[in-house]
Enzyme design. Structure first.
Site, short mmCIF file in Angstrom:
data_model
loop_
_atom_site.label_atom_id
_atom_site.label_comp_id
_atom_site.label_asym_id
_atom_site.label_seq_id
_atom_site.Cartn_x
_atom_site.Cartn_y
_atom_site.Cartn_z
CG HIS A 115 19.16 -17.73 16.79
ND1 HIS A 115 18.26 -18.22 15.87
CD2 HIS A 115 20.28 -18.49 16.66
CE1 HIS A 115 18.81 -19.24 15.21
NE2 HIS A 115 20.04 -19.42 15.67
CG HIS A 160 21.74 -17.36 19.81
ND1 HIS A 160 22.21 -16.29 19.09
CD2 HIS A 160 22.52 -18.41 19.47
CE1 HIS A 160 23.24 -16.69 18.34
NE2 HIS A 160 23.43 -17.97 18.55
#
Length: 393
Positions: free
Chosen positions: A322, A266
């Site tokens: 995320h 991420h």
């Protein structure tokens, strides 16, 4: 919730999946990025968006012919992995403290590294490419080897979770450790130096960039991909150890076949095709969510987390959040919350309950349910997890 186009006077629009107004500093950061000449089509902000360095954490930036090292960040390849095992909650009852102690003994956290290097680490083909990395990290190969299979600090964690059907899941969050940080810092310094030499008028010095076709771009891209591979393997090594600890506690050490495995970055950049064109997509605190992609969206310590499947929404460049995203800084969290607050907010979870982790208290993060509602057009939920054990970095 669909996105809204922010009312900003920028050459490229900013699409936001966050249902809150950006603060003045966040707005300035979004405007700065959307003003860069090589930004493609638009900038996408995820529901967990918050202040970062140069670019907002929770932003997805597609670019043509250029890349911004500071937008990728210094924890290159930071991400998550999760494994669903064929066990149920009752099988770990009464064993959580011992499992936590064994995790803490087997997986170094904070600045610590491994005293012994296992075969899975030494056999990695990436070491053969180490000589091609930035000259200033050539003395770090031994350290990088020792840190492979270590958690790091900050908001990195290892968790044992149960889903709504009482299945056991293992989950962890980590990145490319010191080597990724050093590679990123050196390239960020180079980009800033080049910008100064060229007298570029940047809205923020942290938005210094490399242009494709130059030696500096090629060197950064090489090192970036290497660090991303390192980060993914780092998570795999730790997960293998974690899995063996849980199998030993439940099944006498007998290996089991995972029912589902997910490993996703991420903080990273990749070449992708969007709107019919090949672009560089930088996800700074965002997960790829192309159709059928599995991803992981964790809440805070003590909150729910989600295994998701992407819906391939191209307006978000096939991305999703995320995590929950911080509501307040670490400094503010330490001032606002007490040890009693931490104990109360992590009730029922086998974890550290001391002043060293107050900045990671659930109350310092946005409510994860709200964040999930805001991205129903980006992902579908595959499993809802609740942690019962947490080891912080």
């Amino acid at each position: 919730m669909p996105y809204e186009t922010l009312k900003l006077s920028t050459p490229k629009p900013v699409l936001s999946w966050a249902n809150h107004e950006l603060g003045s500093e966040e707005t300035k950061m979004a405007k700065n990025v959307a003003s860069l000449p090589f930004v493609f089509k638009h900038v996408a902000l995820m529901p967990d968006v918050h202040l970062g360095k140069g670019a907002l954490v929770g932003s997805v930036i597609a670019t043509k012919e250029a890349i911004i090292p500071a937008a990728v960040g210094v924890d290159v390849g930071c991400g998550m992995c999760a494994v669903k095992l064929p066990f149920i909650g009752e099988q770990v009852e009464g064993k959580l403290k011992k499992i936590r102690q064994e995790i803490e003994a087997a997986i170094p956290v904070g600045f610590n590294d491994n005293k012994e290097i296992e075969k899975a680490v030494t056999n990695w083909q990436g070491w053969r490419e180490f000589k091609d990395l930035h000259s200033k990290v050539q003395n770090l190969e031994s350290k990088a080897m020792k840190q492979m299979g270590s958690l790091g600090g900050g908001n990195h964690f290892i968790e044992l979770c149960l889903d709504a059907e009482n299945n056991v899941w293992l989950m962890l969050h980590s990145g490319s450790r010191h080597i990724g940080n050093m590679l990123a810092q050196n390239h960020i310094d180079t980009a800033k130096h080049l910008a100064k030499l060229a007298e570029l008028k940047l809205p923020d010095p942290d938005l210094a960039y490399f242009v494709s076709g130059t030696p500096e771009f090629a060197a950064y891209w090489n090192d970036l991909q290497w660090a991303q591979h390192y980060a993914r393997l780092n998570r795999d090594i730790m997960m293998a150890r974690f899995k063996r600890i849980v199998e030993k506690a439940i099944a006498g050490g007998k290996p089991t076949k995972p029912l589902l495995e997910v490993n996703c970055h991420h903080n990273y950049s990749e070449k992708e095709v969007h709107f019919g064109e090949e672009v560089y997509v930088t996800r700074k605190g965002a997960v790829r969510a192309a159709e059928q992609d599995y991803g992981i969206i964790p809440g805070s310590m003590g909150a729910k987390s989600f295994i998701v499947k992407g819906k391939g929404n191209h307006d978000s460049y096939c991305s999703c959040s995320h995590g929950a995203g911080r509501l307040m800084s670490r400094t503010k969290a330490k001032k606002q919350f007490s040890l009693d607050d931490l104990i109360q907010q992590t009730q029922g979870i086998e974890c550290r309950k001391d002043e060293g982790v107050i900045d990671e208290i659930p109350g310092a993060y946005k409510p994860i349910d709200e964040v999930m509602k805001q991205q129903s057009d980006l992902v579908e939920v595959v499993a809802t997890l609740k942690q019962i054990l947490c080891v912080k970095g």
